[in-house]
Design an enzyme around this catalytic site. Structure first.
Site, PDB file in Angstrom:
ATOM      1  N   THR A  62      49.249  38.750  41.039  1.00  0.00           N
ATOM      2  CA  THR A  62      49.812  37.445  41.399  1.00  0.00           C
ATOM      3  C   THR A  62      50.768  37.601  42.584  1.00  0.00           C
ATOM      4  OG1 THR A  62      49.649  36.893  39.057  1.00  0.00           O
ATOM      5  CG2 THR A  62      50.811  35.323  40.451  1.00  0.00           C
ATOM      6  N   ASN A  82      57.418  39.820  36.747  1.00  0.00           N
ATOM      7  CA  ASN A  82      56.269  40.535  37.309  1.00  0.00           C
ATOM      8  C   ASN A  82      55.863  39.997  38.681  1.00  0.00           C
ATOM      9  OD1 ASN A  82      54.047  42.370  37.228  1.00  0.00           O
ATOM     10  ND2 ASN A  82      52.737  40.643  36.695  1.00  0.00           N
ATOM     11  N   LYS A 109      40.265  29.597  30.670  1.00  0.00           N
ATOM     12  CA  LYS A 109      41.050  30.776  31.066  1.00  0.00           C
ATOM     13  C   LYS A 109      42.490  30.379  31.341  1.00  0.00           C
ATOM     14  CE  LYS A 109      41.026  35.130  32.290  1.00  0.00           C
ATOM     15  NZ  LYS A 109      42.265  35.259  31.488  1.00  0.00           N
ATOM     16  N   LYS A 161      43.565  25.553  39.873  1.00  0.00           N
ATOM     17  CA  LYS A 161      43.718  26.875  40.473  1.00  0.00           C
ATOM     18  C   LYS A 161      42.371  27.607  40.536  1.00  0.00           C
ATOM     19  CE  LYS A 161      47.558  28.680  38.633  1.00  0.00           C
ATOM     20  NZ  LYS A 161      48.416  29.569  37.803  1.00  0.00           N
ATOM     21  N   ASP A 185      37.480  29.587  43.615  1.00  0.00           N
ATOM     22  CA  ASP A 185      36.112  29.877  43.187  1.00  0.00           C
ATOM     23  C   ASP A 185      36.030  30.858  42.034  1.00  0.00           C
ATOM     24  OD1 ASP A 185      34.505  28.228  44.708  1.00  0.00           O
ATOM     25  OD2 ASP A 185      34.635  29.540  46.464  1.00  0.00           O
ATOM     26  N   LYS A 201      45.823  27.211  28.566  1.00  0.00           N
ATOM     27  CA  LYS A 201      47.121  27.887  28.502  1.00  0.00           C
ATOM     28  C   LYS A 201      47.549  27.969  27.050  1.00  0.00           C
ATOM     29  CE  LYS A 201      50.098  29.409  31.581  1.00  0.00           C
ATOM     30  NZ  LYS A 201      49.660  29.847  32.908  1.00  0.00           N
TER      31      LYS A 201
END
Ligand code: GLU
Length: 473
Positions: free
Chosen positions: A197, A236, A73, A97, A102, A109
């Protein structure tokens, strides 16, 4: 940013250095540590795209850092500065991360070396679709394989194109929606992903500011109200973080962008600044603020909390000594070089590390992925049920107390959870837990800073998965 001028290390070496510091606190076989550190797979590709009358060769990457949990991911970045070292490093950060918060994924990436600001949206679409089909060809994308998401220079629009391309080449795949996250809600996205984020950054810093021992250490009062904050980067992440801090009563004294920074000691009205940015294309010349032409200088202003929310290596050996913030929250990935890290630690600055603080994005991506695999919106099954239960409970209370509750109060009490409520509470819980796990470990193992403690936590979790996989018993 010139790497040689700011650090003796490549970006990937920076992460290795942080990893090695953490490894000192663990008695783990060297080979296993090497396996965790290394990038498992690097896919580098060049493909031609016709732009106007010319054929342009596009350089692109997808790196899968770890397969200890699947799928992999991580976001996809569109920037002219994209290079293999950067994508590898960002993939590695994703692994740590995810482990800390968890989220059961390996890190990955992607990157395409283009400047999206100078390319038409038709051509960005062409490039995105071609990139996606290259990932499909090499089995580098899929709900159980590798799931991209937005990053610097990409957003919902690009994620929609990725999904559409995937679906057209894998028609009939009932789980196709889960091949990418950060999609618009109308395309299977989840409410709350866009601001996730920035909101995670807010939750993490808020938690730190509520710990008396930590605030005493840096000589600040408890809580966020009245804290002076500088935010660098209004993409963002920076935009949403600024908004949440402002709403919570913190004072945003400076905002920095590529073209310069603006400053007002009494505080900037964040929504007004964004309106000004939208209308004029720049934050500069905001009527209620002073311009700072050299944007890097904004990082050095007197403040309580500094939030770098743009790119890597912005705090380095040449400016670290001049940083006056007492707390630095790494909203960006890798904004502090190892040399700067050491200087700041000696100065007694609390650094809340990226591998924890900006994990809100991937946390909500995980919720989106689960939603896509379960094919049902969060709250759909329980919203009405909760409302009915609440109504019954309220009736009993009213009867026992012989008192009627007002219509307005009833509205608040009766409301069942909507998708956004569940997403935000899941994110808040994740960020609070992550913070205390790192802090507890830092204290119990007498680790010098939060970054090293966060790495120790992550490495331990990854080792645990390897052991459970039956590898390296
Ligand atoms: N690009 C974001 C990050 O660096 C999000 C990744 C994701 O949601 O998969 O954390």
């Amino acid at each position: 940013m010139n790497q040689n001028r700011t650090s003796a290390y490549s970006f990937f070496n920076c992460i290795e250095k942080n990893f090695d510091k953490a490894a000192r606190f663990l008695s783990i076989e060297k080979g296993l540590l090497e396996q965790i550190k290394a990038c498992n797979a690097v896919f580098r590709i060049h493909f031609p795209v016709k732009i106007g009358k010319e054929i342009k060769v596009i350089e692109a990457y997808r790196v899968q850092h770890s397969h200890h949990k699947l799928p992999c991911k991580g976001g996809i970045r569109y920037s002219i500065k994209v290079n293999q070292d950067e994508v590898m490093t960002l993939a590695a950060l994703m692994t740590y991360k995810c482990a800390i918060v968890d989220v059961p994924f390996g890190g990955a990436k992607g990157g395409i070396k283009i400047d999206p600001q100078t390319i038409s949206s038709e051509n960005i679409e062409k490039i995105t679709r071609r990139y996606t089909s290259e990932l499909i060809k090499k089995n580098f994308i899929g709900p159980g394989i590798d799931v991209p998401a937005p990053d610097y220079g990409t957003g919902e629009r690009e994620m929609s194109w990725i999904f559409d391309t995937f679906l057209s080449l894998r028609s009939g795949d009932v789980d196709a929606l889960a091949c990418v996250t950060g999609k618009p809600v109308s395309q299977g996205g989840v409410r709350g992903r866009k601001e996730a984020t920035g909101l995670g950054v807010f939750y993490g810093i808020r938690e730190l500011c509520h710990v008396k021992e930590e605030m005493d250490f840096v000589g600040l009062d408890l809580g966020l109200i009245g804290k002076k904050i500088i935010i660098q980067g209004l993409g963002n992440v920076g935009y949403h973080a600024a908004t949440f801090f402002h709403e919570a009563g913190a004072i945003i004294i400076a905002l920095a962008e590529r073209e310069g920074a603006i400053y007002n000691e009494k505080g900037l009205n964040v929504s007004k600044v964004f309106l000004h940015l939208k209308n004029t294309g720049s934050i500069l010349n905001f009527p209620e603020a002073k311009n700072i032409e050299n944007t890097e200088k904004a990082l050095e202003l007197e403040c309580d909390i500094l939030i770098p929310a743009a790119l890597e290596n912005v705090i380095h050996r040449n400016n670290a000594n001049r940083i006056k913030a007492k707390i630095i929250g790494e909203a960006a990935n890798g904004p502090i070089t190892p040399e700067a890290d050491e200087i700041l630690e000696k100065k007694g600055v609390i650094i809340v590390p990226d591998i924890y603080l900006n994990a809100g994005g991937v946390t909500v991506s995980y919720f989106e992925w689960l939603k896509n695999l379960s094919h049902v919106r969060y709250g759909r099954m329980e919203k009405k049920f909760s409302e009915n239960m609440n109504a019954e409970l309220l009736q009993v209370i009213e009867t026992i107390c012989n008192k009627k509750i007002s219509k307005e109060e009833k509205k608040i009490i009766l409301r069942g959870p909507r998708e956004i409520d569940l997403i935000r509470s899941g994110l808040e819980d994740t960020m609070i837990n992550g913070f205390h796990k790192i802090r507890d470990l830092k204290k119990s193992s007498k680790i010098e800073n939060m970054r090293t403690a966060a790495f120790v936590l992550a490495i331990n979790k990854i080792i645990d998965s390897y052991e459970k996989l039956g590898i390296f018993p």
